[in-house]
Design a protein around this motif. Structure first.
Motif, PDB file in Angstrom:
ATOM      1  N   GLY A  36     -29.885  21.419  -3.034  1.00 20.09           N
ATOM      2  CA  GLY A  36     -28.975  22.495  -2.434  1.00 20.09           C
ATOM      3  C   GLY A  36     -27.694  22.237  -2.588  1.00 20.09           C
ATOM      4  N   HIS A  37     -26.839  22.927  -1.667  1.00 19.14           N
ATOM      5  CA  HIS A  37     -25.349  22.704  -1.683  1.00 19.14           C
ATOM      6  C   HIS A  37     -25.080  21.696  -0.603  1.00 19.14           C
ATOM      7  CE1 HIS A  37     -21.319  24.264  -2.317  1.00 19.14           C
ATOM      8  NE2 HIS A  37     -21.114  24.305  -1.016  1.00 19.14           N
ATOM      9  N   VAL A  38     -25.427  20.441  -0.864  1.00 21.29           N
ATOM     10  CA  VAL A  38     -25.015  19.301  -0.102  1.00 21.29           C
ATOM     11  C   VAL A  38     -24.815  18.209  -0.733  1.00 21.29           C
ATOM     12  CG1 VAL A  38     -26.672  20.119   1.932  1.00 21.29           C
ATOM     13  CG2 VAL A  38     -27.612  18.580   0.114  1.00 21.29           C
ATOM     14  N   MET A  39     -24.306  17.199  -0.357  1.00 17.93           N
ATOM     15  CA  MET A  39     -24.150  15.775  -0.924  1.00 17.93           C
ATOM     16  C   MET A  39     -25.551  15.059  -0.555  1.00 17.93           C
ATOM     17  SD  MET A  39     -21.304  15.518  -2.648  1.00 17.93           S
ATOM     18  CE  MET A  39     -20.822  13.812  -3.002  1.00 17.93           C
ATOM     19  N   PRO A  40     -26.032  14.400  -1.749  1.00 22.51           N
ATOM     20  CA  PRO A  40     -27.206  13.608  -1.418  1.00 22.51           C
ATOM     21  C   PRO A  40     -26.965  12.437  -0.600  1.00 22.51           C
ATOM     22  CG  PRO A  40     -26.628  13.497  -3.783  1.00 22.51           C
ATOM     23  CD  PRO A  40     -25.527  14.436  -3.067  1.00 22.51           C
ATOM     24  N   LEU A  41     -27.668  12.282   0.566  1.00 21.29           N
ATOM     25  CA  LEU A  41     -27.253  11.208   1.269  1.00 21.29           C
ATOM     26  C   LEU A  41     -28.305  10.326   1.658  1.00 21.29           C
ATOM     27  CD1 LEU A  41     -25.082  13.037   4.098  1.00 21.29           C
ATOM     28  CD2 LEU A  41     -24.337  11.681   2.066  1.00 21.29           C
ATOM     29  N   GLU A  42     -29.490  10.358   1.142  1.00 22.76           N
ATOM     30  CA  GLU A  42     -30.698   9.622   1.137  1.00 22.76           C
ATOM     31  C   GLU A  42     -31.369   9.634  -0.265  1.00 22.76           C
ATOM     32  OE1 GLU A  42     -33.073  11.503   4.122  1.00 22.76           O
ATOM     33  OE2 GLU A  42     -32.088  10.858   5.675  1.00 22.76           O
ATOM     34  N   GLY A  43     -32.203   8.672  -0.611  1.00 20.62           N
ATOM     35  CA  GLY A  43     -33.094   8.492  -1.751  1.00 20.62           C
ATOM     36  C   GLY A  43     -32.310   8.334  -3.100  1.00 20.62           C
ATOM     37  N   PRO A  44     -32.893   8.333  -4.091  1.00 24.19           N
ATOM     38  CA  PRO A  44     -32.525   7.893  -5.276  1.00 24.19           C
ATOM     39  C   PRO A  44     -31.056   8.576  -5.800  1.00 24.19           C
ATOM     40  CG  PRO A  44     -34.462   9.214  -5.780  1.00 24.19           C
ATOM     41  CD  PRO A  44     -34.383   8.794  -4.326  1.00 24.19           C
ATOM     42  N   ASP A  45     -30.957   9.864  -5.319  1.00 20.05           N
ATOM     43  CA  ASP A  45     -29.717  10.375  -5.569  1.00 20.05           C
ATOM     44  C   ASP A  45     -28.560   9.977  -4.921  1.00 20.05           C
ATOM     45  OD1 ASP A  45     -30.796  12.502  -7.425  1.00 20.05           O
ATOM     46  OD2 ASP A  45     -31.902  13.563  -6.118  1.00 20.05           O
ATOM     47  N   ALA A  46     -28.749   9.536  -3.445  1.00 21.18           N
ATOM     48  CA  ALA A  46     -27.494   8.774  -2.836  1.00 21.18           C
ATOM     49  C   ALA A  46     -27.348   7.396  -3.509  1.00 21.18           C
ATOM     50  CB  ALA A  46     -28.157   8.672  -1.346  1.00 21.18           C
ATOM     51  N   ALA A  47     -28.308   6.733  -4.007  1.00 21.04           N
ATOM     52  CA  ALA A  47     -27.915   5.638  -4.551  1.00 21.04           C
ATOM     53  C   ALA A  47     -27.405   5.733  -5.842  1.00 21.04           C
ATOM     54  CB  ALA A  47     -29.393   4.867  -4.908  1.00 21.04           C
ATOM     55  N   ALA A  48     -27.456   6.953  -6.791  1.00 21.39           N
ATOM     56  CA  ALA A  48     -26.793   7.341  -7.899  1.00 21.39           C
ATOM     57  C   ALA A  48     -25.364   7.375  -7.563  1.00 21.39           C
ATOM     58  CB  ALA A  48     -27.605   8.338  -8.713  1.00 21.39           C
TER      59      ALA A  48
END
Length: 85
Positions: free
Chosen positions: A62-74
Motif C-alpha cells: 500500500g501507501h507506505v515505504m517498505p521497512l521490513e522484508g525483501p522490499d526493504a532490502a531492495a
C-alpha cells in the motif's frame, strides 16, 4: 497524477531531466509504488515516472515505504548503490 505539480514535472522532462540551474548531474530517483496504494495508484506513479525517469520499486504493502522484508532490502540496496556513485 499530482495536479498541482504537473507543469513542474513536465518541465523537468522537457529540460532533458535536468534540475533547474543547469546542474550537470541528473538526480537519482526511486519511485515506490504498490497495487494496494489507494492514495497514489500505480498508474499515476508510472505517469510521474515517465516524466522524471529513474527506477521503480513495486511492493504489496500500500501507501507506505517498505521497512521490513525483501522490499526493504531492495530499497536499502538501491540507496547504497546511489550513495556509492
Amino acid at each position: 497524477w499530482p495536479r498541482p505539480y504537473a507543469s513542474t514535472l513536465r518541465g523537468f522532462r522537457e529540460r532533458g531531466r535536468r534540475p533547474v540551474g543547469g546542474s550537470l548531474r541528473t538526480p537519482a530517483i526511486l519511485h515506490v509504488t504498490s497495487p494496494a496504494d489507494a492514495i497514489n495508484p500505480p498508474i499515476q506513479a508510472r505517469e510521474v515516472h515517465a516524466c522524471l525517469g529513474g527506477d521503480v520499486l513495486e511492493h504489496p504493502s500500500g501507501h507506505v515505504m517498505p521497512l521490513e522484508g525483501p522490499d526493504a532490502a531492495a530499497l536499502a540496496r538501491w540507496t547504497a548503490l546511489r550513495l556509492a556513485e
